[in-house]
Design a protein around this motif. Structure first.
Motif, PDB file in Angstrom:
ATOM      1  N   UNK A 196       0.895  -0.965  -0.006  1.00  0.00           N
ATOM      2  CA  UNK A 196       0.202   0.078   0.018  1.00  0.00           C
ATOM      3  C   UNK A 196       0.811   1.206  -0.022  1.00  0.00           C
ATOM      4  N   UNK A 197       1.867   1.202   0.681  1.00  0.00           N
ATOM      5  CA  UNK A 197       2.947   2.399   0.973  1.00  0.00           C
ATOM      6  C   UNK A 197       3.546   2.686  -0.407  1.00  0.00           C
ATOM      7  N   UNK A 198       3.987   1.632  -1.099  1.00  0.00           N
ATOM      8  CA  UNK A 198       4.600   1.726  -2.725  1.00  0.00           C
ATOM      9  C   UNK A 198       3.610   2.419  -3.462  1.00  0.00           C
ATOM     10  N   UNK A 199       2.394   1.720  -3.336  1.00  0.00           N
ATOM     11  CA  UNK A 199       1.330   2.296  -4.390  1.00  0.00           C
ATOM     12  C   UNK A 199       1.030   3.902  -3.887  1.00  0.00           C
ATOM     13  N   UNK A 200       1.087   4.040  -3.025  1.00  0.00           N
ATOM     14  CA  UNK A 200       0.676   5.459  -2.618  1.00  0.00           C
ATOM     15  C   UNK A 200       1.626   6.403  -3.105  1.00  0.00           C
ATOM     16  N   UNK A 201       3.132   6.223  -2.630  1.00  0.00           N
ATOM     17  CA  UNK A 201       4.327   6.592  -3.112  1.00  0.00           C
ATOM     18  C   UNK A 201       4.283   7.151  -4.656  1.00  0.00           C
ATOM     19  N   UNK A 202       3.548   6.398  -5.298  1.00  0.00           N
ATOM     20  CA  UNK A 202       3.391   6.668  -7.004  1.00  0.00           C
ATOM     21  C   UNK A 202       2.256   7.632  -7.264  1.00  0.00           C
ATOM     22  N   UNK A 203       1.055   7.087  -6.508  1.00  0.00           N
ATOM     23  CA  UNK A 203      -0.362   7.682  -7.083  1.00  0.00           C
ATOM     24  C   UNK A 203      -0.480   9.118  -6.228  1.00  0.00           C
ATOM     25  N   UNK A 204       0.090   9.401  -4.949  1.00  0.00           N
ATOM     26  CA  UNK A 204      -0.425  10.642  -4.333  1.00  0.00           C
ATOM     27  C   UNK A 204       0.329  11.700  -4.993  1.00  0.00           C
ATOM     28  N   UNK A 205       1.601  11.461  -5.207  1.00  0.00           N
ATOM     29  CA  UNK A 205       2.124  12.830  -5.973  1.00  0.00           C
ATOM     30  C   UNK A 205       1.698  12.962  -7.329  1.00  0.00           C
TER      31      UNK A 205
END
Length: 658
Positions: free
Chosen positions: A370-379
């Motif tokens: 989940x963290x890796x996905x958010x590191x991409x999608x949040x920015x």
């Protein structure tokens, strides 16, 4: 996570070797699991084919060449609880937590992590040699002083039980005779085999030799909390980005995005999150029993179910303008909020798939996905908000378009993670069975839905109430709720880490260590609370400018931020107390106290002062401020008076019931 039981006598070191129960039989026993989930899985097995048979999963002991290890009931392996949680939304009132049965199995990674924890505690208590043996050049007094006074030495957390104390002790034989047979050429003297760690751990715990220090627990809490804090901040940034971007268009638009987000949370996102909690049981028991392909089947079933639920949710969102116009006096605000909801509907199926996918990976112990996905999608979400609203000049509608695109990217990135990195072993392909046997899933999902809705309603209702004060008040409420939600993303993840650590220590019968960790967590909450108070008080005149250019809104926010800052300390303490109670297995206490404080005290005070006394927005926020103080006081008193040894005996009874 249960009433108290009489205290049982703890075993002696001499009898500890005869206590052991079969590790695999305990962890994979369905007798401690959910009967509903057990029946559902059995039905799937009867309907399935080749994939109905358990998958092989060699544990870490087997991989090391041993298949006859029988950990004691005091092993941290039988007590391990993973940090399961749901998204807090704008602000949580009652924190949902998972029950003990869902942790009745361990993944290979988790078993390795627990063995490392046990090895580390044994080493710190001088029951294992240090990882790196002392070199001759380090034996002299000048060398030891130089190492202690070096920059690296000053930065390192030290205590009497740390590894450094093992390095600094004399070469003379002592009562720690277990170290004398160690091989100094190998890490940990070559004594860190699974069998030896388990044997030493059982004997040490039974003899009361395992101790910890506040330095070690501080370091552990920081290590556990850091990735969770980053994850929560990134996930909440998906909402914050829209509020940041739209707020500079005007206060009407700022109020509309807040109203739309509140409506989407209560009628949509909370429903998805609450219903998806049933996978915490279904996927966990399917994986723990060895039927890994059934984990993917449960994922498919939940996604289809949530997509069906999207139909009534879509009807509500498409009718958002009409519904909100009947509730909110500001018609333009209601109209824009309705438009926001209509566009947001395009991302609802993706969000439903993402919530289900998270549980699919968590059941396998893959919490960093989940963290890796958010590191991409949040920015990307922040960039799209800026491009759509300002660069492409789409205005207000650009924000919900960015959110909808992001919500569809989230499950796509999660799929790519599973396909190319990890988690594919639990996917058996698409099956027609996913369209059947929904009854058990729905029964397990409804309690989670009620709990999550209770979380969202307590604070979200303030946004709806603010709309009756005026457009400026609604815009200011949007800023205030966002700011306090951001600050909440620090103590809440820390409480999750604390509850996990405390639960593990209590399950391993280390009551003193658990008590030490709870004190460390409360001290950490005080520091976080003071930090948030200082931040909001110092920057109160500048924070509002980040959200809006409207001078009236800026003035209202600046005048109210001191009140929001004042209860930050209580907020952090109340959240951490909830985490400690979950670790103790007494989260029902936190639930009852929170419901009483927020719904019986906060809401009447907010409405009475906000509308009855005419205090406006200041009155609306007075209720939650008082409620947080009450929650922190009641729960703190309960924890202070708690018998930690009783909690250990409770955990021992639960762990041996299976």
């Amino acid at each position: 996570m249960a009433p108290s039981e009489p205290i049982h006598a703890r075993p002696t070191a001499e009898s500890s070797s005869g206590i052991g129960n079969s590790f695999r039989s305990q962890l994979e026993s369905f007798s401690v699991g959910s009967p509903i989930a057990e029946a559902a899985i059995q039905r799937d097995l009867e309907e399935g084919g080749d994939d109905a048979y358990p998958s092989s999963d060699d544990d870490d002991e087997s991989s090391s060449g041993s298949s006859t290890v029988h950990p004691s009931e005091y092993s941290m392996r039988d007590a391990y609880r993973r940090p399961s949680y749901v998204n807090p939304g704008f602000r949580s009132a009652v924190i949902a937590s998972q029950s003990v049965p869902e942790h009745s199995y361990l993944t290979k990674r988790e078993r390795q992590q627990i063995r490392e924890e046990e090895r580390s505690l044994l080493r710190d208590n001088l029951l294992l040699p240090p990882k790196h043996p002392r070199r001759e050049s380090e034996s002299g007094l000048p060398a030891r002083l130089g190492k202690r006074l070096s920059i690296a030495g000053l930065r390192k957390v030290r205590s009497a039980a740390d590894e450094e104390s093992a390095i600094e002790r004399d070469d003379e034989p002592s009562e720690h005779s277990a170290l004398l047979g160690a091989d100094p050429t190998k890490p940990y003297g070559g004594e860190d085999t699974p069998e030896n760690i388990n044997k030493k751990w059982v004997e040490a715990v039974a003899a009361g030799k395992i101790q910890t220090t506040w330095q070690r627990e501080s370091k552990t809490l920081a290590r556990y909390s850091a990735p969770l804090i980053v994850t929560f901040l990134l996930q909440y940034s998906l909402t914050v980005a829209s509020i940041f971007t739209v707020g500079h268009i005007g206060k009407v638009e700022l109020g509309a995005v807040s109203l739309a987000s509140m409506t989407a949370n209560i009628t949509g996102y909370a429903v998805y999150q609450g219903l998806a909690t049933s996978l915490d049981t279904l996927c966990a028991q399917a994986y723990g029993s060895g039927h890994k392909k059934l984990v993917g089947l449960q994922l498919q079933r939940m996604i289809y179910f949530l997509w069906v639920i999207t139909i009534p949710i879509g009807v509500i969102w498409l009718s958002g303008t009409a519904i909100l116009s009947a509730i909110v006096p500001e018609k333009e605000t209601a109209r824009l909020a309705g438009i926001y909801l209509k566009i947001l509907l395009a991302g609802a199926p993706g969000y439903a798939a993402f919530e289900s996918g998270k549980r699919f990976l968590q059941a396998q112990g893959l919490f960093t996905a989940n963290l890796y996905v958010l590191l991409i999608c949040a920015p990307l979400n922040a960039l799209m908000n800026y491009l759509f609203v300002w660069v492409f000049d789409w205005g207000f509608i650009g924000a919900p378009i960015a959110v909808a695109v992001t919500e569809n990217l989230l499950p796509l990135c999660l799929f790519l993670y599973v396909r190319f990195i990890d988690g594919m072993e639990c996917w058996g392909g698409f099956e027609k069975r996913a369209l059947r046997n929904w009854g058990p899933m729905i029964k397990l999902a409804l309690p989670g839905l009620v709990m999550v809705l209770a979380e969202f309603l307590a604070f979200e209702i303030l946004t709806l109430s603010a709309s009756w004060i005026g457009t400026t008040a609604l815009a200011a409420q949007s800023v205030l709720s966002t700011v306090t939600a951001i600050t909440f993303q620090i103590p809440f993840p820390m409480s999750i880490a604390a509850s996990t650590r405390i639960a593990n220590l209590i399950g391993a019968t280390l009551s003193d260590a658990a008590k030490t960790h709870s004190r460390v967590a409360l001290c950490g909450a005080v520091l976080i609370g003071i930090f948030n108070v200082t931040l909001l008080s110092t920057l109160r005149k500048y924070i509002a400018v980040l959200f809006t250019n409207d001078p009236d809104v800026v003035e209202v926010v600046a005048s109210l931020l001191p009140l929001c800052a004042a209860f930050q300390l209580f907020d952090a303490l109340a959240t951490t107390c909830n985490g400690i109670l979950r670790g103790l297995g007494r989260q029902e206490v936190g639930g009852y106290v929170s419901i009483f404080a927020y719904y019986c005290i906060a809401m009447p005070i907010s409405f009475g002062t906000g509308f009855g006394l005419g205090w406006g927005l200041y009155g609306l926020w007075a209720g939650p401020a008082i409620a947080l103080g009450i929650v922190a006081a009641i729960e703190g008193t309960f924890i202070y008076r708690t018998s930690w040894q009783r909690a250990v005996d409770e955990a021992h009874k639960r762990n041996t019931m299976g």
